[in-house]
Every structure is written in C-alpha cells, then in structure tokens.
Design a protein around this motif. Structure first.
Motif, PDB file in Angstrom:
ATOM      1  N   LEU A 165       3.363  10.414 -10.071  1.00 28.48           N
ATOM      2  CA  LEU A 165       4.799  10.594 -10.283  1.00 28.48           C
ATOM      3  C   LEU A 165       5.517  10.781  -8.944  1.00 28.48           C
ATOM      4  CD1 LEU A 165       4.892  12.766 -13.491  1.00 28.48           C
ATOM      5  CD2 LEU A 165       5.454  10.359 -13.222  1.00 28.48           C
ATOM      6  N   PHE A 166       4.870  11.548  -8.042  1.00 28.63           N
ATOM      7  CA  PHE A 166       5.477  11.757  -6.727  1.00 28.63           C
ATOM      8  C   PHE A 166       5.617  10.429  -5.996  1.00 28.63           C
ATOM      9  CE2 PHE A 166       5.104  12.510  -2.162  1.00 28.63           C
ATOM     10  CZ  PHE A 166       6.185  13.336  -1.992  1.00 28.63           C
ATOM     11  N   TYR A 167       4.540   9.605  -6.099  1.00 24.92           N
ATOM     12  CA  TYR A 167       4.557   8.289  -5.457  1.00 24.92           C
ATOM     13  C   TYR A 167       5.676   7.424  -6.023  1.00 24.92           C
ATOM     14  CZ  TYR A 167       3.058   3.468  -4.799  1.00 24.92           C
ATOM     15  OH  TYR A 167       3.020   2.138  -4.530  1.00 24.92           O
ATOM     16  N   LEU A 168       5.823   7.492  -7.365  1.00 23.84           N
ATOM     17  CA  LEU A 168       6.809   6.651  -8.042  1.00 23.84           C
ATOM     18  C   LEU A 168       8.223   6.982  -7.596  1.00 23.84           C
ATOM     19  CD1 LEU A 168       6.528   4.476 -10.208  1.00 23.84           C
ATOM     20  CD2 LEU A 168       7.121   6.186 -11.888  1.00 23.84           C
ATOM     21  N   PHE A 169       8.515   8.275  -7.468  1.00 23.33           N
ATOM     22  CA  PHE A 169       9.884   8.643  -7.120  1.00 23.33           C
ATOM     23  C   PHE A 169      10.083   8.834  -5.623  1.00 23.33           C
ATOM     24  CE2 PHE A 169       9.616   9.864 -11.575  1.00 23.33           C
ATOM     25  CZ  PHE A 169      10.731   9.205 -12.042  1.00 23.33           C
ATOM     26  N   GLY A 170       8.978   8.913  -4.855  1.00 22.71           N
ATOM     27  CA  GLY A 170       9.088   9.084  -3.416  1.00 22.71           C
ATOM     28  C   GLY A 170       9.016   7.758  -2.680  1.00 22.71           C
ATOM     29  N   PRO A 171       7.856   7.463  -2.073  1.00 23.69           N
ATOM     30  CA  PRO A 171       7.728   6.269  -1.236  1.00 23.69           C
ATOM     31  C   PRO A 171       8.061   4.978  -1.972  1.00 23.69           C
ATOM     32  CG  PRO A 171       5.706   7.565  -1.207  1.00 23.69           C
ATOM     33  CD  PRO A 171       6.621   8.231  -2.140  1.00 23.69           C
ATOM     34  N   PHE A 172       7.657   4.889  -3.265  1.00 24.32           N
ATOM     35  CA  PHE A 172       7.876   3.646  -3.984  1.00 24.32           C
ATOM     36  C   PHE A 172       9.354   3.378  -4.207  1.00 24.32           C
ATOM     37  CE2 PHE A 172       8.214   1.313  -8.019  1.00 24.32           C
ATOM     38  CZ  PHE A 172       7.588   0.158  -7.624  1.00 24.32           C
ATOM     39  N   ALA A 173      10.101   4.407  -4.598  1.00 20.75           N
ATOM     40  CA  ALA A 173      11.526   4.221  -4.844  1.00 20.75           C
ATOM     41  C   ALA A 173      12.247   3.807  -3.572  1.00 20.75           C
ATOM     42  CB  ALA A 173      12.135   5.502  -5.411  1.00 20.75           C
ATOM     43  N   VAL A 174      11.867   4.434  -2.436  1.00 20.24           N
ATOM     44  CA  VAL A 174      12.488   4.086  -1.157  1.00 20.24           C
ATOM     45  C   VAL A 174      12.211   2.627  -0.819  1.00 20.24           C
ATOM     46  CG1 VAL A 174      12.434   4.536   1.317  1.00 20.24           C
ATOM     47  CG2 VAL A 174      12.401   6.435  -0.287  1.00 20.24           C
ATOM     48  N   ALA A 175      10.931   2.202  -1.005  1.00 17.99           N
ATOM     49  CA  ALA A 175      10.565   0.831  -0.688  1.00 17.99           C
ATOM     50  C   ALA A 175      11.278  -0.152  -1.599  1.00 17.99           C
ATOM     51  CB  ALA A 175       9.053   0.652  -0.801  1.00 17.99           C
ATOM     52  N   LEU A 176      11.420   0.213  -2.876  1.00 18.03           N
ATOM     53  CA  LEU A 176      12.121  -0.652  -3.832  1.00 18.03           C
ATOM     54  C   LEU A 176      13.565  -0.853  -3.402  1.00 18.03           C
ATOM     55  CD1 LEU A 176      11.908  -2.061  -6.602  1.00 18.03           C
ATOM     56  CD2 LEU A 176      12.610   0.049  -7.648  1.00 18.03           C
ATOM     57  N   PHE A 177      14.178   0.223  -2.968  1.00 21.65           N
ATOM     58  CA  PHE A 177      15.560   0.169  -2.514  1.00 21.65           C
ATOM     59  C   PHE A 177      15.691  -0.756  -1.308  1.00 21.65           C
ATOM     60  CE2 PHE A 177      19.658   1.888  -1.285  1.00 21.65           C
ATOM     61  CZ  PHE A 177      20.221   2.111  -2.520  1.00 21.65           C
ATOM     62  N   LYS A 178      14.790  -0.541  -0.303  1.00 22.70           N
ATOM     63  CA  LYS A 178      14.841  -1.366   0.905  1.00 22.70           C
ATOM     64  C   LYS A 178      14.604  -2.830   0.565  1.00 22.70           C
ATOM     65  CE  LYS A 178      12.008   0.821   3.691  1.00 22.70           C
ATOM     66  NZ  LYS A 178      11.247   1.337   4.829  1.00 22.70           N
ATOM     67  N   ALA A 179      13.639  -3.072  -0.358  1.00 24.08           N
ATOM     68  CA  ALA A 179      13.294  -4.441  -0.716  1.00 24.08           C
ATOM     69  C   ALA A 179      14.499  -5.173  -1.268  1.00 24.08           C
ATOM     70  CB  ALA A 179      12.174  -4.435  -1.752  1.00 24.08           C
ATOM     71  N   ASN A 180      15.280  -4.480  -2.104  1.00 22.95           N
ATOM     72  CA  ASN A 180      16.408  -5.158  -2.728  1.00 22.95           C
ATOM     73  C   ASN A 180      17.514  -5.446  -1.749  1.00 22.95           C
ATOM     74  OD1 ASN A 180      16.234  -5.570  -5.773  1.00 22.95           O
ATOM     75  ND2 ASN A 180      15.097  -3.720  -5.340  1.00 22.95           N
ATOM     76  N   ILE A 181      17.774  -4.506  -0.825  1.00 21.94           N
ATOM     77  CA  ILE A 181      18.771  -4.780   0.211  1.00 21.94           C
ATOM     78  C   ILE A 181      18.324  -5.992   1.021  1.00 21.94           C
ATOM     79  CG2 ILE A 181      20.004  -3.821   2.176  1.00 21.94           C
ATOM     80  CD1 ILE A 181      20.598  -2.313  -0.330  1.00 21.94           C
ATOM     81  N   ASP A 182      17.018  -6.011   1.375  1.00 20.88           N
ATOM     82  CA  ASP A 182      16.450  -7.088   2.179  1.00 20.88           C
ATOM     83  C   ASP A 182      16.628  -8.436   1.483  1.00 20.88           C
ATOM     84  OD1 ASP A 182      14.624  -7.844   4.470  1.00 20.88           O
ATOM     85  OD2 ASP A 182      13.467  -8.565   2.757  1.00 20.88           O
ATOM     86  N   SER A 225       1.791   2.270   3.830  1.00 21.93           N
ATOM     87  CA  SER A 225       0.919   3.363   3.402  1.00 21.93           C
ATOM     88  C   SER A 225       0.497   3.227   1.947  1.00 21.93           C
ATOM     89  CB  SER A 225       1.654   4.691   3.588  1.00 21.93           C
ATOM     90  OG  SER A 225       2.802   4.708   2.777  1.00 21.93           O
ATOM     91  N   PHE A 226       0.852   2.096   1.270  1.00 24.24           N
ATOM     92  CA  PHE A 226       0.563   1.990  -0.163  1.00 24.24           C
ATOM     93  C   PHE A 226      -0.922   1.953  -0.464  1.00 24.24           C
ATOM     94  CE2 PHE A 226       4.882  -0.096  -0.946  1.00 24.24           C
ATOM     95  CZ  PHE A 226       5.449   1.143  -1.042  1.00 24.24           C
ATOM     96  N   GLY A 227      -1.719   1.358   0.444  1.00 24.94           N
ATOM     97  CA  GLY A 227      -3.150   1.304   0.210  1.00 24.94           C
ATOM     98  C   GLY A 227      -3.733   2.704   0.095  1.00 24.94           C
ATOM     99  N   GLU A 228      -3.295   3.570   1.014  1.00 23.95           N
ATOM    100  CA  GLU A 228      -3.745   4.964   0.994  1.00 23.95           C
ATOM    101  C   GLU A 228      -3.334   5.643  -0.309  1.00 23.95           C
ATOM    102  OE1 GLU A 228      -5.774   8.040   2.148  1.00 23.95           O
ATOM    103  OE2 GLU A 228      -5.694   6.157   3.258  1.00 23.95           O
ATOM    104  N   TRP A 229      -2.091   5.373  -0.730  1.00 22.22           N
ATOM    105  CA  TRP A 229      -1.588   5.985  -1.971  1.00 22.22           C
ATOM    106  C   TRP A 229      -2.388   5.517  -3.173  1.00 22.22           C
ATOM    107  CZ3 TRP A 229       1.254  10.007  -2.925  1.00 22.22           C
ATOM    108  CH2 TRP A 229       2.116  10.477  -1.934  1.00 22.22           C
ATOM    109  N   ALA A 230      -2.617   4.196  -3.265  1.00 21.62           N
ATOM    110  CA  ALA A 230      -3.343   3.663  -4.418  1.00 21.62           C
ATOM    111  C   ALA A 230      -4.733   4.276  -4.482  1.00 21.62           C
ATOM    112  CB  ALA A 230      -3.441   2.140  -4.315  1.00 21.62           C
ATOM    113  N   ARG A 231      -5.359   4.448  -3.317  1.00 20.69           N
ATOM    114  CA  ARG A 231      -6.701   5.027  -3.288  1.00 20.69           C
ATOM    115  C   ARG A 231      -6.661   6.476  -3.775  1.00 20.69           C
ATOM    116  NH1 ARG A 231      -8.061   3.872   2.196  1.00 20.69           N
ATOM    117  NH2 ARG A 231      -7.546   1.755   1.612  1.00 20.69           N
ATOM    118  N   ARG A 232      -5.646   7.212  -3.320  1.00 20.89           N
ATOM    119  CA  ARG A 232      -5.607   8.623  -3.687  1.00 20.89           C
ATOM    120  C   ARG A 232      -5.242   8.830  -5.150  1.00 20.89           C
ATOM    121  NH1 ARG A 232      -1.786  11.252   0.557  1.00 20.89           N
ATOM    122  NH2 ARG A 232      -1.936  13.038  -0.825  1.00 20.89           N
TER     123      ARG A 232
END
Lengths: 162, 126, 88
Positions: free
Chosen positions: A63-80, A152-159
């Motif tokens: 859940l932390f991943y979903l609302f933390g790093p993932f949400a930020v990356a999703l936001f950046k991806a869409n602007i990009d 850092s997603f590889g590390e997250w997926a592993r954890r």
C-alpha cells in the motif's frame, strides 16, 4: 486462497450500502467466491486456502508503494507522455532489461509498474533469463542497465513479494 | 458544504480528467506506430479516468455530507471499485496487445533498436 | 448546482470517442484497431461514471464496472487470437 478472498470482499463491497449486511448476501458471496476459486484453480496450482507467506507487513509495504513511489511515477509519466503527444518528439525502440526477480508475482508487479511509468511499456517476457522486453519511447542507450528503466521498482517488487 | 466550494474542488479534477482523456485520443493520431500510440492511450486515458473517478467520488462525498443519504456511500464505494478495476485491467490489457502485436509481425516503426526481433531471429521460431 | 460540470465533461469525452472512431475504422494494422477499441472502452467507462452522477443513479456505476471487466476480457481474447492461438 487469493481468488476466493478477493471475490468475496469485492462482492460485499458492491453490496454494502452503509447499513448492516444481510446474512443472505454473505451466503451468496461465499458461494460465488467458492465457484470462482474452483473455476480458477488451474492458475493457482498447489495454493493453500490462505497464502503461506501472507503478512500484514508486506501488505502495508504494498500500500505504501502504491501511494508513494508508484503514484509519483504515474504522475510524472503522464506529464511526460502529454508533452510528447503535443511536441511529437520520439525516438522509439525495444530494449531488453534484466529483471532479477524470481517470483511470478514480483515479475507481474514489475511489468505493470513499468507500463504505467515514464516512457516505457512492457512488450514481452523471456521466461528463461527472467528479463523483460521493454518498449522505450525515447531511447538513449540501446542496452540499458535496470536502473535506467525502472529505478527503484525492482527493489520494491522484491521486498513486497519476497 | 456550499455549492461554490464544491465547484472549486470539482472543476480542476474534471478538467484534468477530460484533458488527459482527450490527449489520449489525440495520441492515436500523433504517433507513428502501435507501440507509441499505446504509450499515449494507456497512460493518458487511465490517468484521466482516474481523475474523473476522483471527481465523482468528491461529488458523492459532498452530497453525503449535505444530505446524509446512504445512497451516496454506495455511489462512492462503487466508483472506487470501478477506478481500481480500470487501473489493473488497462495495464495488463496493454501488455497483451503489445505482445500480440509483436508476435503477429507488426514491428515498431522508426525504431532505433529492436532487441526482441533480434533475439527472435537468433533463436529461430520463438 | 454543479451537475452541469459532469454533463459537459461527458459531452466532451463523447466527442473524443468519436475522434477515436477514425483510428478504429482506418487503422492500418489490426493491433492499431485493438488499441483504438481499448481506448474507446476506457472512454465509455469514464462517460458512464460521469452520467451516473448526472442522472444520480448508482446502477450506471455498476454497469461501468462490468463494462470494464468485459472489455478487458475482450482485449485478452483478441490478443490471443492475434498471436495465432498457440499461446506462449
């Protein structure tokens, strides 16, 4: 079993309307969940009624991943992507990245994360070497290291799924 | 909650949602091949629809606060379920199309590198 | 009332869906058409959520959930068909 729990919870969520839930609805939910779990048992071969390695720490991490790093990356991806749609500036190509993930769940999570993050889209998986073929919309390096593609997603997926 | 305050919350959410959905549609015409188009459509429409769902969520929560009607709890919950379903299925569907496109022989256009095709040629029939 | 925001958004998204129709009809390859269809499905879900607010009916959101699930299954079927039915 994951399928059973997921379908029961979803059904009850769709039925619930603020008040108490009727017992009849719970019975229907359990029956439908059982049918679905039985229908999908070939995908979950050898899985017990409760995931063996289930832990609330990992759920919390997810859940932390979903609302933390993932949400930020999703936001950046869409602007990009939005900027690229407007400017039309692309340099596409398909590259191969090692994933270093053992579990199928971790690989799926990583592939989905890659699809929704900046400039990348998972095309295919090489089962033997556990690497992903990724379509990259602006290639800067034909054989990139994993950090360049998914940070850092590889590390997250592993954890989350280890 | 006053209607004007609600307007100030809803207008930006819906504007962002509609803007990204339109960008997703425009991406179909701006880009040269399937894969790049998929970048535009998958990301932009998922993100835009997520924001529209947030708008509907905010509206039903606002109505709930104003009227206290249990119907709006149901509405908010169902919108949440719809958003989660969309988030999961769109990314997976995009993989399926990308993989199928490459296997059925539609290569990326204007590509600087295509490792998948190289590896497939090396290994014979994949 | 703020409901007019939702109805206008739904109208604009309807225009976007018509725009996508051009690619669906004239897409040079089949995967192009599938991508267009997928986009249209997502737009349809968005429009359904908006109209559910406009007409104040929860049932339309349920329809949207089912529509999203069905469109996902359709996409997977078409993708599997394109791969030639052999899978893997």
């Amino acid at each position: 079993m994951c399928i059973f729990l997921l379908s029961v919870v979803t059904y009850l969520l769709l039925v619930w309307s603020g008040g108490p839930i009727e017992p009849a609805e719970v019975v229907i939910a359990v029956v439908l969940g059982g049918v679905l779990a039985r229908a999908g048992r070939s995908w979950a071969e050898g899985e017990s009624w409760f995931p063996r390695s289930f832990s609330f720490i990992r759920l919390g991490r997810f859940l932390f991943y979903l609302f933390g790093p993932f949400a930020v990356a999703l936001f950046k991806a869409n602007i990009d992507v939005a900027l690229r749609v407007i400017s039309g500036e692309i340099r596409p190509g398909i590259v191969k990245v090692p994933s270093h993930q053992e579990g199928d769940g971790a690989l799926t999570l990583l592939a989905n994360s890659i699809t929704l993050t900046p400039g990348t889209l998972t095309v295919d998986v090489d089962e033997e070497s556990r690497s992903l073929y990724v379509h990259w919309i602006y290639v800067t390096d034909p054989s990139p290291a994993e950090e360049e593609i998914y940070g850092s997603f590889g590390e997250w997926a592993r954890r989350i799924s280890a | 909650m006053s209607a004007f305050l609600m307007f100030l919350i809803l207008a930006p959410l819906l504007a962002v949602g509609v803007a990204f959905n339109i960008l997703g549609a425009v991406a179909l015409y701006r880009f040269p091949d399937v894969y790049t188009r998929m970048h535009g459509t998958t990301k932009c429409t998922t993100f835009g629809t997520l924001f529209i769902a947030f708008g509907a969520l905010a509206w039903s929560l606002g109505r709930l606060a104003a009227t206290g009607d249990g119907r709006f709890i149901t509405m908010a919950l169902h919108v949440g379920v719809a958003a989660v379903a969309l988030l999961v299925t769109n990314a997976t569907g995009a993989h399926a199309i990308a993989r199928a496109a490459h296997r059925s022989g539609v290569g990326p256009r204007q590509a600087v590198v295509d490792r998948l095709a190289e590896d497939r040629r090396k290994g014979g029939e994949a | 009332m703020n409901v007019f925001l939702f109805s206008w958004s739904a109208g604009i998204l309807g225009v976007a869906a018509v725009l996508v129709l051009g690619r669906l009809v004239g897409g040079p390859t089949i995967p192009d058409r599938v991508v267009a269809l997928d986009t249209m499905n997502t737009l349809a879900v968005a429009i359904m959520i908006l109209l559910a607010v406009v007409y104040d009916s929860v049932v339309m959101v349920d329809v949207a959930v089912v529509y999203a699930a069905l469109s996902f299954v359709t996409t997977l079927f078409i993708a599997r068909h394109l791969e030639g039915g052999t899978g893997r």
